[in-house]
Design a protein around this motif. Structure first.
Motif, PDB file in Angstrom:
ATOM      1  N   GLN A 131      -7.222 -13.651   2.704  1.00 11.38           N
ATOM      2  CA  GLN A 131      -6.754 -12.522   3.308  1.00 11.38           C
ATOM      3  C   GLN A 131      -5.515 -12.203   2.669  1.00 11.38           C
ATOM      4  OE1 GLN A 131      -8.922 -11.155   5.680  1.00 11.38           O
ATOM      5  NE2 GLN A 131     -10.287 -12.555   5.256  1.00 11.38           N
ATOM      6  N   GLY A 132      -5.120 -10.693   2.441  1.00 10.11           N
ATOM      7  CA  GLY A 132      -3.929 -10.470   2.073  1.00 10.11           C
ATOM      8  C   GLY A 132      -3.627  -9.068   2.584  1.00 10.11           C
ATOM      9  N   ARG A 133      -2.476  -8.482   2.216  1.00 10.86           N
ATOM     10  CA  ARG A 133      -2.032  -7.094   2.675  1.00 10.86           C
ATOM     11  C   ARG A 133      -1.699  -6.257   1.310  1.00 10.86           C
ATOM     12  NH1 ARG A 133       2.804  -4.460   3.746  1.00 10.86           N
ATOM     13  NH2 ARG A 133       2.734  -3.156   5.712  1.00 10.86           N
ATOM     14  N   GLU A 160       0.420  -4.443  -0.622  1.00 12.08           N
ATOM     15  CA  GLU A 160       1.700  -3.822  -0.599  1.00 12.08           C
ATOM     16  C   GLU A 160       2.039  -2.691  -1.418  1.00 12.08           C
ATOM     17  OE1 GLU A 160       4.390  -5.538   0.716  1.00 12.08           O
ATOM     18  OE2 GLU A 160       2.937  -6.975   1.925  1.00 12.08           O
ATOM     19  N   GLU A 194      -3.012  -1.836   4.150  1.00 13.25           N
ATOM     20  CA  GLU A 194      -4.205  -2.372   4.620  1.00 13.25           C
ATOM     21  C   GLU A 194      -4.377  -4.003   4.529  1.00 13.25           C
ATOM     22  OE1 GLU A 194      -8.833  -1.243   4.619  1.00 13.25           O
ATOM     23  OE2 GLU A 194      -7.307  -0.370   3.226  1.00 13.25           O
ATOM     24  N   GLU A 195      -4.737  -4.605   5.589  1.00 13.07           N
ATOM     25  CA  GLU A 195      -5.110  -6.021   5.691  1.00 13.07           C
ATOM     26  C   GLU A 195      -6.480  -6.184   4.984  1.00 13.07           C
ATOM     27  OE1 GLU A 195      -3.296  -8.570   6.483  1.00 13.07           O
ATOM     28  OE2 GLU A 195      -1.574  -7.489   7.384  1.00 13.07           O
TER      29      GLU A 195
END
Ligand code: ADP
Ligand code: MG
Length: 362
Positions: A308-310, A312, A346-347
């Motif tokens: 899971q990430g965002r 950037e 967004e995640e």
């Protein structure tokens, strides 16, 4: 013709300091291949090329071209450049501005006192090969950069060298012309079937032109392989980093096994399919190219290497979106289809195939 280099060393002294330009270089360049020396500025590429040609005197070692030893400190042999039968194309084209195309290309034959009808025949054949028929009387300065480079190539080829050497021949051309000339050069060299040694710091040139690439660093050869092996399979960070954009995720080997070696990393557990010599507990980095990171939409399922990430940053570059995703505190660069529906901030879930993860040992 094959070239073999054994334990070649060369140092310079400048301002009271000793500069090691070549440190114990061992290299075999197979016959009729396009062989590229790739490395950052100052790593010794030009020095090595000049030693092969005979323009530079190594401190120690041996160089053989085919069966002939052209340099050896042990055997006290030094064959001068004009007797080595090599052709060279330099970074600056070094074509003579006061001569027309014909005379530029004919020069190496004239210095050998060949018969003039023979010279004309060879020059015309070579100009035809580099697609400059009809340019014989054109002043060299009235040519485009790409055409001048073809004149330089013709001049290196006209005397039918055993080996042709190039020192960053495209670096003075602008980006678009460089790409065109690179493609041209590639087809010329494939057609010629002679040994070509090509020096560049440009990874795209190295990958696209070569049969074999040798990566150099600080006067040493660090790795030799096909473009594919160098790009995908290196276990050295310097090579993986130099040859293309990449993520390096720090971690430790957890388990070594079939089909996966598991790495405990700063983003979590990563499954790697590629083999490495690393044993459990060893500090390593996992290399993942940005083009192999995929954004998962919807249910991520329970596949491997899902994180899971965002998002950037996200930049539209025409044929792709490029940007950065932060997973825990680790930023990962990625390159995805421009049609993918993602937004900055967004995640998301992302994944990459264990097959595309290399374990870097140093
Ligand atoms: P590259 O072609 O990979 O950029 P070079 O072979 O030109 O590297 O240079 C290797 C090293 O040797 C560099 O540190 C360079 O500064 C040094 N060097 C090259 N030629 C000379 C010279 N004639 N005198 C002193 N130092 C030199
Ligand atoms: Mg150089």
């Amino acid at each position: 013709m094959e070239i073999s280099i054994r334990r070649l060393s060369k140092t310079y002294s400048a301002e009271g300091k000793t500069i090691v330009a070549l440190a114990d270089v061992d290299l075999k360049i197979a016959a009729n291949q396009i062989f590229t020396l790739l490395g950052p500025s100052g790593c010794g590429k030009t020095t090595l090329l000049r030693c092969i040609v005979g323009l530079e005197m190594p401190d120690a070692g041996e160089i053989a071209i085919g069966d002939e030893v052209v340099f050896s400190t042990e055997k006290d042999i030094y064959v001068p450049p004009e007797k080595r039968g090599l052709g060279m194309v330099f970074q600056t084209y070094a074509i003579w501005p006061h001569m027309n195309v014909f005379d530029n290309v004919a020069y190496p034959l004239q210095t050998r006192n060949e018969r003039s009808d023979e010279i004309r025949r060879k020059v015309e054949r070579t100009l035809h090969f580099v697609q400059l028929d009809g340019f014989e009387n054109r002043p060299a300065t009235k040519l485009s950069g790409g055409q001048q480079q073809r004149v330089a190539l013709a001049r290196a080829l006209v005397a039918e060298p055993k080996v042709i050497l190039f020192d960053e021949p495209l670096s003075n051309l602008d980006a678009k012309l460089r790409e065109e000339t690179r493609k041209e050069l590639r087809s010329f060299l494939r057609e010629l079937k002679i040994t070509a040694v090509y020096v560049t710091h440009d990874r795209i040139e190295a990958l696209s032109l070569s049969d074999t690439v040798a990566v150099m660093k600080s006067g040493r050869i660090v790795e030799v392989g096909t473009p594919w092996e160098i790009y995908f399979d290196s276990d050295r960070r310097f090579v993986a980093d130099f040859i293309g954009r990449a993520n390096f995720i720090e971690g430790r080997v957890a388990t070594v096994g079939e089909p996966y070696t598991m790495i405990d990393s700063t983003i979590g557990a990563i499954a790697c399919e590629k083999k490495s010599g690393a044993s459990p507990g060893k500090a390593v980095a996992v290399c993942i190219r940005p083009e192999f990171i995929r954004v998962l939409k919807g249910d991520p399922g329970d596949g491997r290497n899902i994180f899971q990430g965002r998002v950037e940053s996200l930049v539209f570059v025409g044929d792709a979106y490029e940007g950065e995703i932060r997973v825990n505190e680790t930023p990962l660069i990625f390159r995805i289809e421009p049609t993918t529906a993602v937004r900055e901030g967004e995640e998301i879930a992302l994944c990459f195939d264990p097959h595309h993860c290399s374990i870097l040992l140093s």
